[in-house]
Design an enzyme around this catalytic site. Structure first.
Site, mmCIF file in Angstrom:
data_model
loop_
_atom_site.group_PDB
_atom_site.id
_atom_site.type_symbol
_atom_site.label_atom_id
_atom_site.label_comp_id
_atom_site.label_asym_id
_atom_site.label_seq_id
_atom_site.Cartn_x
_atom_site.Cartn_y
_atom_site.Cartn_z
ATOM 1 N N LYS A 1 0.877 -1.181 0.031
ATOM 2 C CA LYS A 1 0.118 -0.110 0.085
ATOM 3 C C LYS A 1 0.821 1.147 0.146
ATOM 4 O O LYS A 1 1.774 1.307 0.749
ATOM 5 C CB LYS A 1 -0.985 0.057 1.188
ATOM 6 C CG LYS A 1 -2.023 -1.171 0.998
ATOM 7 C CD LYS A 1 -2.932 -1.157 2.290
ATOM 8 C CE LYS A 1 -3.903 -2.308 2.303
ATOM 9 N NZ LYS A 1 -4.822 -2.052 1.326
ATOM 10 N N HIS B 1 -0.251 -7.946 9.385
ATOM 11 C CA HIS B 1 -0.308 -6.605 8.969
ATOM 12 C C HIS B 1 0.152 -5.463 9.968
ATOM 13 O O HIS B 1 0.994 -4.693 9.460
ATOM 14 C CB HIS B 1 -1.763 -6.319 8.523
ATOM 15 C CG HIS B 1 -2.281 -7.401 7.349
ATOM 16 N ND1 HIS B 1 -1.454 -7.926 6.403
ATOM 17 C CD2 HIS B 1 -3.486 -7.941 7.086
ATOM 18 C CE1 HIS B 1 -1.997 -8.709 5.615
ATOM 19 N NE2 HIS B 1 -3.300 -8.649 5.921
#
Length: 517
Positions: free
Chosen positions: A204, A263
């Site tokens: 991202k 994550h």
């Protein structure tokens, strides 16, 4: 080390080609790369699964997924891309099927003219299968002679010797012991430099931009430490429930394994690591490993005070069941859909600064963010002039990773007019508004990095095992598991999650629906 050359042509072998990940992410991402002209010429893809299918049937099956999930579908470009897609029916857990796969790989490589003079083609393996199949498939890949470990670096001309690399999807184990076992299985076949443990969060834009923000701007690094930072929050909240994933994955995993261990620890690492010597995979991995290994051990008796678990209740308005009533859920497991934990690091930069991590399903808003809360000034110069100034909030930096990528810094300023009145204002950088472009699916760039051999945004084995060691005490705590609470859908989680910060005199950042940073 990041490669300075363009990506070499290769054969990409996807184990689990009939699965959801291949349909929703992998093939659409490859298509987007092809449309942008980023895939190597003559690169070819072999989808591997047990379902009998021809090449043409596989292409037809992928078409609706590409139409739905690619950034911009163009029918004229589909035919060219589809010619790259091939299919081979086999059970990857059975060794006797591999000789035929080896022949198919070499046959396609010869057709494409990408055979190396000193061996076969470059091969990129992708494990898009259930975690219990990782070790059998990796073992069979090695037993079939598909990997020439170490030979490339010993050859006179490494560029004429084919490389073999493997992308492994999370979860990388389900605890410390299984992570160690998986890493050993991978290490028996592949060199560590050829193993790409993928975490799409690291693909991202804003996660990568955390490093740019810290190390390309001299205003932040001098105050990025325990002297000026009070605490850090990392949140990943979703508004959806678990649904059909409950039976086949989630009920044996839970939020702690699914999100926090993987994550959120990776996002935390980008915030907390020391400056790497260079923007290269090895340098960044070293700093993440160094950070994780100095995580402060938490005594078992303190775990219930350093963590919180919850699971969402029934949503009567939407007619949706509570998590424990979802199809396939075993209520006795007490699996969590919300997990929060506190982490501290015993190093010079962060000693005494708590990092709070939380993730949950059916939360108030969809949000992934980092909140860096700074300390208040040591004295309040304006309290005698404006009584309200004594209660002014400290400076706060918010990094929005999703859905509205951007960074905002809360500062204090004088309200125009007579007298002295202080109020907060935000200095906001909206990435889409400032830089334009469109949100890129994280998988495409990460696959391209693997083809290049660039491990900057992937995980090292020591990093994975250290992350599990941080989370293991919370996973093993029977007291924490017994204290699991239900929380209303559309809320910010269970009472215990708020208590985690309240007992430290702090509070979670809880933006309202529609609020931007």
């Amino acid at each position: 080390m990041a490669s300075n050359t363009g990506p070499e042509p290769c054969v990409m072998v996807i184990f689990g080609a009939s699965g959801d990940l291949t349909h929703r992410k992998l093939i659409p991402s490859l298509y987007d790369l092809d449309v942008k002209g980023l895939l190597p010429e003559r690169m070819t893809v072999i989808g591997v699964s047990r379902t009998p299918m021809t090449d043409q049937q596989f292409r037809e099956k992928m078409l609706p997924s590409v139409q739905k999930f690619s950034t911009h579908f163009e029918q004229p470009r589909w035919a060219a891309f589809a010619s790259r897609l091939n299919y081979f029916a086999m059970d990857g857990a059975k060794l006797d099927a591999f000789p035929a796969l080896v022949e198919r790989i070499n046959s396609l490589a010869r057709q494409q003219g990408i055979m190396k003079s000193s061996g076969g083609p470059n091969i990129l393996f992708y494990l898009s299968v259930s975690p219990e199949l990782y070790e059998p498939i990796v073992g069979n890949v090695g037993a079939a002679g598909l990997v020439a470990e170490g030979k490339r670096w010993c050859s006179i001309d490494p560029h004429e010797t084919p490389w073999q690399r493997i992308i492994v999807e999370k979860p990388f184990g389900r605890d410390v012991a299984s992570a160690v076992s998986l890493n050993r299985a991978l290490g028996r076949v592949f060199e560590e430099e050829a193993i790409f443990r993928i975490d799409h969060y690291l693909g991202k834009e804003l996660v990568q931009n955390i490093l740019v923000m810290r190390f390309a701007n001299s205003i932040f690094e001098p105050i990025w430490n325990r002297m000026y930072v009070d605490h850090v929050q990392v949140t990943a909240a979703e508004t959806v429930g678990v649904g059909s994933r409950a039976a086949n994955f989630y009920d044996t995993a839970g939020a702690l394994r699914d999100m926090v261990q993987s994550h959120l620890l990776q996002v935390l690492a980008m915030v907390a690591i020391e400056p790497p010597s260079s923007y290269e995979g090895a340098a960044i991995m070293r700093e993440k490993i160094r950070l994780f290994t100095c995580a402060r051990p938490v005594p078992p008796a303190d775990i219930p005070r350093w963590g919180a678990l919850g699971r969402y209740g029934a949503d009567d308005a939407a007619g949706e069941p509570a998590y424990e009533s979802e199809k396939g859920v075993d209520p006795s497991r007490r699996t969590e859909t919300y997990a929060a934990m506190r982490v501290e690091f015993d190093n010079w930069r962060w000693s005494g600064v708590p990092f709070y991590l939380r993730s949950g399903k059916k939360m108030a808003v969809k949000l992934t963010e980092v909140v860096v809360m700074f300390r208040s000034p040591p004295t309040n110069l304006f309290a005698s002039l404006d009584p309200a100034a004594a209660q002014r909030p400290p400076n706060r930096l918010i990094i929005n990773i999703a859905p509205r990528e951007g960074i905002s810094l809360r500062v204090e300023g004088k309200v125009p007019g007579s007298g002295l009145k202080i109020d907060s204002a935000k200095l906001d950088l909206d990435y889409h508004e400032r830089f334009g472009g469109e949100v890129t699916e994280a998988y495409g760039p990460l696959i391209l990095d693997a083809i290049r051999g660039d491990r900057t945004l992937f995980k090292h084995r020591d990093e994975v095992e250290s992350g599990w060691r941080i989370c293991q005490p919370f996973l093993d705590s029977p007291d924490l598991r017994r204290s699991i609470e239900s929380y209303p859908p559309g809320s910010w989680g269970p009472r215990t999650g708020n208590e985690l910060l309240r007992r430290d005199g702090r509070a979670w950042h809880e933006p309202q629906a529609g609020e931007v940073r």
